[in-house]
Scaffold this active site. Structure first.
Site, short mmCIF file in Angstrom:
data_model
loop_
_atom_site.label_atom_id
_atom_site.label_comp_id
_atom_site.label_asym_id
_atom_site.label_seq_id
_atom_site.Cartn_x
_atom_site.Cartn_y
_atom_site.Cartn_z
N ILE A 172 0.67 -1.39 -0.09
CA ILE A 172 -0.11 0.38 0.22
C ILE A 172 1.19 1.60 -0.54
CG2 ILE A 172 -1.86 1.88 1.56
CD1 ILE A 172 -2.72 -1.73 2.19
N HIS A 210 -14.24 -2.27 10.37
CA HIS A 210 -13.89 -2.40 8.94
C HIS A 210 -13.65 -4.31 9.85
CE1 HIS A 210 -12.18 -3.06 5.62
NE2 HIS A 210 -10.58 -3.18 5.64
#
Ligand code: TXD
Length: 318
Positions: free
Chosen positions: A14, A176
């Site tokens: 990422i 999440h």
């Protein structure tokens, strides 16, 4: 005037995409930090050497020294291990909380005025830890999960209806995790409820409901779907794009309304925990938390998701 400075802590999958997106969008100068020697330096050199081709004027610096993040306006944290097939996000808590403590100390020391966006999993617990260790105000420490979960939900709706993703609005709330709350009632295509469009498409209410339920289920499991395909790690393009939208809204004071992992103090019946809710992100970080009515079913799903977050956060023993 100096360009904004963006520090990326974690130069893995990422982190690398984030560095490239920052450069392509000329959002600011980039410092990419990792503990692995050569990794952030190599990635930054590689991206910088594309600048004549892509035509961006930003500086990129790879480093293993926290001192280089000094003066960063925004810090995005991806340091930590990703999931492997069969793992839940929660399985990462032990190893990633050790990493998050170190990272947060570094941010506290060298970028005390920064806005911090945490991406590392398990997200809700890692943001909580980062805020506790840095001691930064809640409006300056936030987490990215909801932009991605919502984008996944919106993608599935657009593909199902054969419409542009640009015209779909869809949002998820909550933690999440597998109990996240995709908001079916508020999902729309240019304001037209998605459920109405599905009912027209299938001319059958039960079938429309079934199709929506499948999309909700796929949204909840979307991270795992990518992990199962990649086998060696988790999603990285879409999480990077999602965090960039948040960073951009803060740096350019856009005041976008983005689902953000934010510290709640009574909103949605939650007190003292970080949970995903829509927030206005601007020059002050979180400028507003947007509250609205949930019906009984939505509130029950939210409560379940929050209970899962609480269980994990409480296990951190902060
Ligand atoms: O939406 C979301 N929030 C997420 C989160 C979506 C997908 C993945 N998400 C999580 O982000 C994932 O579960 C991981 O916890 C993080 C980072 O995922 P990424 O795919 O980038 O992992 P990598 O490629 O393994 O990169 C992590 C880097 C790697 O280069 C390590 O050397 C580095 O973190 N690392 C450290 N950096 C700084 N400081 C310390 N202590 C450290 N330890 C490891």
């Amino acid at each position: 005037m100096a360009r904004p400075k963006i520090a990326l802590i974690g130069g893995g999958q990422i982190g690398g995409v984030l560095a490239q997106l920052c450069a392509l969008r000329e959002l600011g100068d980039v410092v990419l930090f990792d503990i692995v020697e050569g990794l952030p330096q190599g990635k930054c050199l590689d991206i910088a050497e594309a600048s004549p081709v892509d035509g961006f004027d930003v500086e990129l610096k790879g480093t293993n020294d926290y001192k280089d993040i000094e003066g960063a306006n925004v810090v995005i944290v991806t340091a930590g291990l990703p999931r492997k097939p069969g793992m839940s996000r929660d399985d990462l808590i032990e190893v990633n909380s050790k990493i998050m403590r170190q990272v947060s100390e570094g941010i506290k020391q060298y970028a005390p005025e920064s806005f911090v966006i945490v991406i590392s999993n398990p997200l809700d617990a890692m943001v909580t830890l980062c805020q506790k260790v840095t001691g930064f105000p809640y409006n300056r420490v936030i987490g990215q999960a909801g932009v991605l979960d919502s984008a996944r939900f919106a993608s599935f709706i657009a593909w199902e209806l054969g419409v542009s993703v640009k015209d779909v609005t869809a949002m998820t709330l909550g933690g999440h995790g597998d109990d996240m709350v995709p908001l079916v009632r508020y999902a729309s295509v240019n304001g037209i409820p998605v459920m109405e469009l599905l009912e027209r498409k299938y001319k059958d209410k039960a079938k429309a409901k079934e199709v929506m339920e499948a999309m909700v289920k796929r949204t909840r499991g979307a991270g795992g779907e990518v992990v199962a395909l990649l086998k060696t790690g988790s999603a990285f393009y879409s999480p990077a794009s999602s965090a960039m939208a948040m960073a951009e809204s803060i740096i350019r004071d856009q005041k976008r309304v983005l689902p953000t992992c934010a510290f709640l103090q009574g909103e949605f019946g939650v007190n003292g925990y970080y949970v995903g809710v829509p927030c206005v992100l601007g020059a002050e970080g979180i400028e507003q938390i947007i509250e609205f009515e949930l019906d009984a079913e939505e509130q029950a799903m939210m409560d379940k998701s929050v209970a899962a977050v609480k269980g994990l956060v409480d296990s951190l023993q902060l």
